[in-house]
Design an enzyme around this catalytic site. Sequence first.
Site, short mmCIF file in Angstrom:
data_model
loop_
_atom_site.label_atom_id
_atom_site.label_comp_id
_atom_site.label_asym_id
_atom_site.label_seq_id
_atom_site.Cartn_x
_atom_site.Cartn_y
_atom_site.Cartn_z
N ASP A 145 0.82 -1.22 0.00
CA ASP A 145 0.00 0.00 0.00
C ASP A 145 0.86 1.27 0.00
OD1 ASP A 145 -2.36 1.42 0.04
OD2 ASP A 145 -2.57 1.36 2.21
N ASN B 126 -10.90 -2.68 -5.23
CA ASN B 126 -10.09 -1.74 -6.02
C ASN B 126 -10.69 -1.43 -7.39
OD1 ASN B 126 -6.96 -2.91 -4.61
ND2 ASN B 126 -8.09 -1.06 -4.11
N ARG C 13 -5.29 -1.25 9.18
CA ARG C 13 -6.45 -2.08 8.81
C ARG C 13 -6.04 -3.17 7.84
NH1 ARG C 13 -7.90 3.18 6.72
NH2 ARG C 13 -7.32 3.37 4.53
N GLU D 144 0.78 -12.01 13.46
CA GLU D 144 1.34 -10.81 14.07
C GLU D 144 1.30 -9.70 13.02
OE1 GLU D 144 2.40 -10.40 17.19
OE2 GLU D 144 1.86 -12.48 17.65
C1 IPE Z 1 -5.46 -2.64 0.08
O1 IPE Z 1 -5.15 -1.30 -0.07
C2 IPE Z 1 -5.35 -3.35 -1.22
C3 IPE Z 1 -4.01 -3.47 -1.75
C4 IPE Z 1 -2.92 -2.96 -1.27
C5 IPE Z 1 -3.90 -4.22 -2.96
P1 IPE Z 1 -6.27 -0.17 -0.32
O2 IPE Z 1 -5.52 1.08 -0.52
O3 IPE Z 1 -7.18 -0.60 -1.38
O4 IPE Z 1 -7.05 -0.16 1.07
P2 IPE Z 1 -7.91 0.98 1.74
O5 IPE Z 1 -8.91 1.42 0.70
O6 IPE Z 1 -6.98 2.07 2.10
O7 IPE Z 1 -8.52 0.34 2.93
C1 IPE Z 2 -1.66 0.22 -3.29
O1 IPE Z 2 -1.43 1.58 -3.31
C2 IPE Z 2 -1.92 -0.36 -4.64
C3 IPE Z 2 -3.29 -0.85 -4.83
C4 IPE Z 2 -4.24 -0.79 -3.96
C5 IPE Z 2 -3.59 -1.45 -6.11
P1 IPE Z 2 -2.60 2.64 -3.30
O2 IPE Z 2 -2.94 2.97 -4.70
O3 IPE Z 2 -3.71 2.18 -2.46
O4 IPE Z 2 -1.87 3.86 -2.62
P2 IPE Z 2 -2.53 4.93 -1.63
O5 IPE Z 2 -3.09 4.17 -0.48
O6 IPE Z 2 -3.57 5.65 -2.40
O7 IPE Z 2 -1.38 5.79 -1.24
MG MG Z 3 -4.12 2.43 -0.48
#
Ligand code: IPE
Ligand code: IPE
Ligand code: MG
Length: 241
Positions: free
Chosen positions: A17, A65, A194, A207
Amino acid sequence: MENKFAVLPRHIAIIMDGNGRWAKQRGLKRYEGHKVGAEVFRTITQYCIDIGIKHVTFYAFSTENWKRSKVEVAAIMTLLRQYLEEMRIRFAENEELGCRIRFIGSRAGMPKDIVKLMDTVEKRSADKDKVFINIAVNYGGRAEITESVKEIARGIKRGDIDIDDIDEEMIGARLYTAGQPDPDLIIRPSGEYRLSNFLLWQSAYSEFYIDDVLWPDYTPQDLDRAIEAYGKRDRRFGNAQ
Ligand code: IPE
Ligand code: IPE
Ligand code: MG
């Protein structure tokens, strides 16, 4: 290199993330963050293999997503396609590493060519058993459990399963991760506390390690820190001290 840590988790799961925030901080398009993130994924996979982690699961794309813009989703799919093509071409290297690659998540709704590539990569590595890599794509923990329950219900309808025989093992055996150990350590970079629908069933006694580093900045040293912290945890599994 293998004995660098006092305790080595058998299974590490990583929520990749922070790509979007990384790009935003630099005035770049979100896509640029995903692109660098995909490179980091390759680096960390190799590092996990180098230090002797047996099972590694990466969260790449969730069932939620799809809510993102068409442009962003298409960009992520392109990166996935590139990785899969690379895996197909570099088949021999992977074979040498003894690496079994599996994609966990629903194939439904995924671009057909990607599904085909996933199947090819999975099939070609199916007999490897030195390292197990799971990549969660179109993955949702709730959807996974729902599918398992449906499968059991079908068994009951056919008369193959008795309701009283349903137990945790039966549910677990119908998840994407059937036969694999639960994650010992779940790492989430980018500072969010989360799970975001990741490995809900399998994480019962995992963990957690939350890191402020954004995924595109994530390095093997960051992983070292998480593993060292894991080594100091007192895992009880419900037992008394
Ligand atoms: C979780 O991240 C999914 C992946 C990293 C693939 P998200 O960015 O989608 O999660 P939320 O929306 O912040 O909970
Ligand atoms: C994780 O990075 C990649 C996917 C969920 C596909 P994000 O795109 O969620 O990055 P943030 O959370 O917006 O920084
Ligand atoms: Mg994210």
